[in-house]
Design a protein around this motif. Structure first.
Motif, PDB file in Angstrom:
ATOM      1  N   PRO A  98      41.735  46.184  36.011  1.00 57.19           N
ATOM      2  CA  PRO A  98      42.541  46.270  37.235  1.00 57.19           C
ATOM      3  C   PRO A  98      43.846  47.056  37.062  1.00 57.19           C
ATOM      4  N   VAL A  99      44.229  47.795  38.097  1.00 56.48           N
ATOM      5  CA  VAL A  99      45.522  48.496  38.071  1.00 56.48           C
ATOM      6  C   VAL A  99      46.641  47.463  38.158  1.00 56.48           C
ATOM      7  N   VAL A 100      46.601  46.659  39.204  1.00 57.91           N
ATOM      8  CA  VAL A 100      47.621  45.618  39.403  1.00 57.91           C
ATOM      9  C   VAL A 100      46.946  44.243  39.466  1.00 57.91           C
ATOM     10  N   GLU A 101      47.772  43.188  39.431  1.00 55.61           N
ATOM     11  CA  GLU A 101      47.219  41.827  39.339  1.00 55.61           C
ATOM     12  C   GLU A 101      46.766  41.237  40.671  1.00 55.61           C
ATOM     13  N   THR A 102      47.495  41.573  41.740  1.00 56.12           N
ATOM     14  CA  THR A 102      47.233  40.882  43.014  1.00 56.12           C
ATOM     15  C   THR A 102      46.210  41.639  43.870  1.00 56.12           C
ATOM     16  N   GLY A 103      45.701  40.951  44.892  1.00 57.28           N
ATOM     17  CA  GLY A 103      44.862  41.613  45.901  1.00 57.28           C
ATOM     18  C   GLY A 103      43.374  41.667  45.588  1.00 57.28           C
ATOM     19  N   TRP A 104      42.934  40.877  44.603  1.00 57.64           N
ATOM     20  CA  TRP A 104      41.535  40.997  44.180  1.00 57.64           C
ATOM     21  C   TRP A 104      40.571  40.009  44.814  1.00 57.64           C
ATOM     22  N   THR A 105      41.113  38.933  45.380  1.00 60.63           N
ATOM     23  CA  THR A 105      40.224  37.854  45.820  1.00 60.63           C
ATOM     24  C   THR A 105      39.095  38.303  46.765  1.00 60.63           C
ATOM     25  N   PRO A 106      39.400  39.054  47.847  1.00 61.24           N
ATOM     26  CA  PRO A 106      38.301  39.378  48.775  1.00 61.24           C
ATOM     27  C   PRO A 106      37.130  40.109  48.112  1.00 61.24           C
ATOM     28  N   VAL A 107      37.411  41.150  47.352  1.00 58.83           N
ATOM     29  CA  VAL A 107      36.308  41.935  46.791  1.00 58.83           C
ATOM     30  C   VAL A 107      35.565  41.157  45.685  1.00 58.83           C
ATOM     31  N   LEU A 108      36.301  40.298  44.968  1.00 53.59           N
ATOM     32  CA  LEU A 108      35.615  39.471  43.963  1.00 53.59           C
ATOM     33  C   LEU A 108      34.685  38.470  44.644  1.00 53.59           C
ATOM     34  N   LYS A 109      35.116  38.003  45.818  1.00 50.81           N
ATOM     35  CA  LYS A 109      34.237  37.091  46.568  1.00 50.81           C
ATOM     36  C   LYS A 109      32.971  37.819  47.019  1.00 50.81           C
ATOM     37  N   GLU A 110      33.140  39.078  47.413  1.00 46.83           N
ATOM     38  CA  GLU A 110      31.967  39.865  47.842  1.00 46.83           C
ATOM     39  C   GLU A 110      30.980  40.020  46.682  1.00 46.83           C
ATOM     40  N   ALA A 111      31.502  40.257  45.484  1.00 49.77           N
ATOM     41  CA  ALA A 111      30.622  40.396  44.306  1.00 49.77           C
ATOM     42  C   ALA A 111      29.917  39.076  44.031  1.00 49.77           C
ATOM     43  N   LYS A 112      30.681  37.991  44.162  1.00 50.24           N
ATOM     44  CA  LYS A 112      30.093  36.674  43.892  1.00 50.24           C
ATOM     45  C   LYS A 112      28.963  36.373  44.884  1.00 50.24           C
ATOM     46  N   ARG A 113      29.224  36.692  46.159  1.00 55.35           N
ATOM     47  CA  ARG A 113      28.203  36.482  47.176  1.00 55.35           C
ATOM     48  C   ARG A 113      26.936  37.277  46.869  1.00 55.35           C
ATOM     49  N   ALA A 114      27.132  38.461  46.294  1.00 53.95           N
ATOM     50  CA  ALA A 114      25.974  39.299  45.938  1.00 53.95           C
ATOM     51  C   ALA A 114      25.388  38.891  44.581  1.00 53.95           C
ATOM     52  N   ARG A 115      25.939  37.842  43.980  1.00 52.03           N
ATOM     53  CA  ARG A 115      25.510  37.326  42.667  1.00 52.03           C
ATOM     54  C   ARG A 115      25.610  38.374  41.563  1.00 52.03           C
ATOM     55  N   ILE A 116      26.673  39.160  41.631  1.00 55.33           N
ATOM     56  CA  ILE A 116      26.884  40.157  40.579  1.00 55.33           C
ATOM     57  C   ILE A 116      28.044  39.682  39.702  1.00 55.33           C
ATOM     58  N   PRO A 117      27.779  39.439  38.410  1.00 51.81           N
ATOM     59  CA  PRO A 117      28.856  38.976  37.532  1.00 51.81           C
ATOM     60  C   PRO A 117      29.907  40.062  37.297  1.00 51.81           C
ATOM     61  N   VAL A 118      31.170  39.621  37.239  1.00 50.01           N
ATOM     62  CA  VAL A 118      32.283  40.548  37.019  1.00 50.01           C
ATOM     63  C   VAL A 118      33.016  40.161  35.735  1.00 50.01           C
ATOM     64  N   VAL A 119      33.264  41.147  34.895  1.00 53.96           N
ATOM     65  CA  VAL A 119      34.070  40.938  33.692  1.00 53.96           C
ATOM     66  C   VAL A 119      35.373  41.715  33.870  1.00 53.96           C
ATOM     67  N   ILE A 120      36.500  41.015  33.667  1.00 58.08           N
ATOM     68  CA  ILE A 120      37.816  41.665  33.763  1.00 58.08           C
ATOM     69  C   ILE A 120      38.212  42.100  32.353  1.00 58.08           C
ATOM     70  N   VAL A 121      38.641  43.346  32.245  1.00 55.26           N
ATOM     71  CA  VAL A 121      39.028  43.849  30.933  1.00 55.26           C
ATOM     72  C   VAL A 121      40.450  44.396  31.020  1.00 55.26           C
ATOM     73  N   ASP A 122      41.244  44.106  29.990  1.00 51.50           N
ATOM     74  CA  ASP A 122      42.625  44.604  29.886  1.00 51.50           C
ATOM     75  C   ASP A 122      43.563  43.833  30.824  1.00 51.50           C
ATOM     76  N   ARG A 123      44.155  44.495  31.816  1.00 51.53           N
ATOM     77  CA  ARG A 123      45.133  43.811  32.682  1.00 51.53           C
ATOM     78  C   ARG A 123      44.458  42.676  33.452  1.00 51.53           C
ATOM     79  N   ASN A 124      45.297  41.780  33.951  1.00 53.13           N
ATOM     80  CA  ASN A 124      44.785  40.552  34.569  1.00 53.13           C
ATOM     81  C   ASN A 124      44.622  40.676  36.092  1.00 53.13           C
TER      82      ASN A 124
END
Ligand code: GYE
Length: 310
Positions: free
Chosen positions: A80-106
């Motif tokens: 991620p570039v910045v820390e905030t603002g990720w919830t909506p798109v991460l929810k979309e990935a979760k709904r599609a059952r696609i696992p997400v791995v965060i690397v480097d910044r939080n």
């Protein structure tokens, strides 16, 4: 065909595992090495990688992630570039059952189930290491005025490195940051911002050190320091984070003093997690730490030789 069949047994639906990687950009030598590490590792494992360079803009990253979801990738890596603002798109990935791995910044999210794990170094600790080294120097025992070049505003690497550095500085009343500005982790901005901060400090004669949140900005600033008629590494100590080959060269030349290493080899651990997850391992720790040491001028020439071709 045999290899393809082997993979097919693992992933069920298609020949190769497909992973989308939403990368920050190519703002630094460290970042480029990290991108190359992911690409090389994907190739080695027969993973099909969809790579997106967001040019340091979160909106581009969010678009990339949405497109990975639409394409039905097997997993997504986000740096991620910045820390905030990720919830909506991460929810979309979760709904599609696609696992997400965060690397480097939080990412700052309430619901930790939105990603499998985060693989990263402890940026607060890097800031502490940089300051502890600086505060051990003879030049820093008397009044020590520091210029700080910050990374991208809102990025974990900038927030946490500043935090760790300032924590140590607080125990040394003779030392203080007199100027601080972002230079967005790039060499060009590092030079430009350092020029203006040195001007604001009457040419920089009363400055004891430059603390840069990454080597790339430090390398730009070193140029500015030289053009201002001062000797970087001597008149002004230079300390930063990353340990990229060009910075080892600057240390070997006596123009920089110290850096805390940040490993760019994050592709291997990220794909280990993804492959494990796709095979059914769902209990990965939420944080996987990488570590790095402080490097100084004494080993710089040898380290440069070792690292320049990698
Ligand atoms: O130090 C810098 C890069 O996020 C930790 O980003 C990373 C930082 C790294 O551009 O060079």
């Amino acid at each position: 065909i045999v290899a393809g069949l082997g993979l097919c047994l693992v992933c069920h639906s298609s020949f190769a595992t497909t992973v989308g990687f939403a990368q920050v950009g190519s703002e630094s030598g460290w970042r480029t090495s990290f991108s190359e590490s992911v690409k090389a590792e994907a190739k080695k494992r027969g993973i099909e990688l969809k790579f997106s360079d967001a040019q340091q803009k979160q909106e581009n990253q969010i678009k990339a992630v949405r497109s990975f979801i639409a394409q039905g990738v097997d997993a997504i890596i986000i740096a991620p570039v910045v820390e905030t603002g990720w919830t909506p798109v991460l929810k979309e990935a979760k709904r599609a059952r696609i696992p997400v791995v965060i690397v480097d910044r939080n990412v700052q999210v309430q619901d930790e189930s939105l990603f499998v794990t985060r693989i990263a170094s402890d940026f607060v600790e890097e800031g502490r290491k940089a300051a502890t080294w600086l505060m051990s120097q003879p030049q820093a025992q008397k009044q020590c005025n520091i210029i700080e070049l910050q990374g991208t505003v809102g990025a974990t690497a900038a927030i946490d490195r500043a935090k760790g550095f300032n924590e140590v500085l607080a125990k040394h009343p003779q030392a203080k940051i007199v100027r601080s500005q972002t230079a967005e982790f790039t060499r060009a901005k590092g030079k430009e911002v350092m020029e203006s901060l040195l001007k604001a400090e009457q040419g920089g004669k009363a400055i004891c050190a430059l603390w840069a949140h990454n080597d790339e900005m430090a390398l730009g600033a070193i140029q500015a320091i030289k053009e201002a008629g001062l000797k970087p590494g001597k008149d002004l100590l230079v300390v930063s984070v990353d340990a990229v080959p060009d910075y080892f060269k600057a240390m070997a030349d006596g123009e920089a003093n110290a850096t805390v290493e940040l490993s760019p080899h994050l592709g291997g651990p990220a794909f280990d997690v993804i492959e494990g997850y796709l095979k059914g391992k769902k209990d990965t720790e939420k944080l996987i730490r990488t570590t790095g040491d402080l490097f100084l001028q004494d080993t710089a020439a040898a380290e440069y030789e070792k690292r320049r071709l990698n």
